[in-house]
Design an enzyme around this catalytic site. Structure first.
Site, short mmCIF file in Angstrom:
data_model
loop_
_atom_site.label_atom_id
_atom_site.label_comp_id
_atom_site.label_asym_id
_atom_site.label_seq_id
_atom_site.Cartn_x
_atom_site.Cartn_y
_atom_site.Cartn_z
N CYS A 35 30.05 48.47 34.55
CA CYS A 35 31.26 49.03 35.12
C CYS A 35 32.52 48.39 34.55
CB CYS A 35 31.27 48.83 36.63
SG CYS A 35 29.75 49.33 37.42
N CYS A 63 45.74 40.62 43.88
CA CYS A 63 47.11 40.65 43.35
C CYS A 63 48.15 40.74 44.46
CB CYS A 63 47.28 41.83 42.40
SG CYS A 63 46.08 41.87 41.05
#
Length: 336
Positions: free
Chosen positions: A219, A268
């Site tokens: 992935c 983040c």
């Protein structure tokens, strides 16, 4: 003059230039740049060139029994065999190119001989080890000889390799553990380690420096190399819910990606967990309203899927919300 030493047509394109000299016997030739000139006040058969003097300062100062200077590094317990191949046993000599930089021959700078027998510029292999892997996913190919792929072993590299070997053993342990939790088995431990390391993607947490799980490697294949290391934070260090596994603590704590049903890799803005594909598309995803986001099952980049949740969960918060999946080794997870 220069001579061309090329194996043609067996090795087309591999051309090596070797310097030969027809100078007077008393002419001074620098051991590193092979140029005639004035000797350096530092000695060591090097010229006054600044680069050559810098190389001399970190080189071994011993003279070998054959009379040639040692081509190794200062502080080594055992001198490097003569790069002029006076012993007749070397497969590489001073005229062979360093296979890392391919710009200078081995005799042009201090070298080291790995336990596998191959010789490299000390500075070149040190730079490779210092730079480590490319991209966000941990990979250990750089810890192997570029010629034979044997593990890098040399006293000159020991200090640099120490923490990396600890990290590699940690990734091996966690990968094999996850392999077992996924119900996969192999005939030998070596096969299990190799398959586990290839199957799963692990990342190094910027805060605690430990390896953490980020989904299956397939992935992450299209992920770019442009990333901010500070965004790579493990579940334990980004534990917004303060969840703790009674058996494993926070070492294996994982979060769901805010925008799809995948295990998060990035943390983040101090608020948001992303898988790799969603992180690559974060500008678009963050501009979407919660109402416009698809609901479980959701694929990478907030793509609506059909069927059951890829995480194997019957119920979890809506897409666009943070959610701690809990301890990764205490559950069996299917990931993209």
């Amino acid at each position: 003059s220069s001579g061309i030493n090329a194996e043609w047509p067996l090795r087309p394109g591999v051309i090596e230039f070797k310097n030969t000299y027809s100078t007077q016997s008393d002419a001074f030739i620098c051991r590193f740049c092979n140029e005639a000139g004035e000797p350096s006040p530092e000695g060591g058969s090097v010229c006054k060139n600044e680069e050559c003097n810098s190389k001399f300062k970190v080189s071994c100062k011993q003279t070998l029994e054959c009379g040639h200077p040692c081509g190794g590094n200062t502080g080594e317990t055992t001198c490097l065999q003569c790069l002029k191949n006076c012993s007749g046993t070397l497969k590489q000599d001073a005229d062979d190119m360093c296979v890392i930089c391919f710009t200078e021959s081995l005799g042009c700078a201090p070298c080291l001989q790995l336990s596998c027998g191959h010789i490299l510029h000390s500075q070149c292999i040190s730079t490779v080890v210092t730079n480590r892997w490319i991209g966000p996913r941990i990979a250990f190919g750089f810890l192997h000889c570029p010629i034979c792929k044997g593990l890098l072993v040399h006293e000159f590299l020991d200090e640099m390799l120490q923490d990396l070997h600890v990290l590699m053993e940690d990734v091996k342990k966690k990968s094999v553990m996850r392999l077992k939790y996924d119900g996969l088995s192999f005939d030998t431990e070596e096969e299990a380690i190799e398959n586990a390391m290839n199957k799963y993607a692990y990342y190094q947490c910027f805060k605690c420096k430990k390896a953490y799980f980020g989904g299956e490697a397939q992935c992450q294949a299209d992920a770019g190399d442009d990333f901010d290391p500070e965004d790579l934070v493990c579940g334990g260090c980004s534990n917004l819910s303060q969840e703790v596994c009674p058996k494993h603590g926070t070492d294996y704590l994982e979060y769901k990606c805010r925008y799809c049903c995948s295990v998060a890799v990035y943390f983040c803005f101090g608020t948001t967990h992303f898988c790799t594909p969603c992180h690559d598309d974060f500008v678009r995803l963050r501009s979407l309203s919660k109402e416009s986001l698809p609901q479980c099952p959701v694929g990478p980049k907030s793509t609506q899927l059909e069927g059951t949740c890829p995480l194997g969960l019957d119920d979890h918060p809506a897409t666009g919300e943070e959610f701690a999946l809990g301890c990764g080794v205490c559950r069996n997870v299917q990931t993209f």
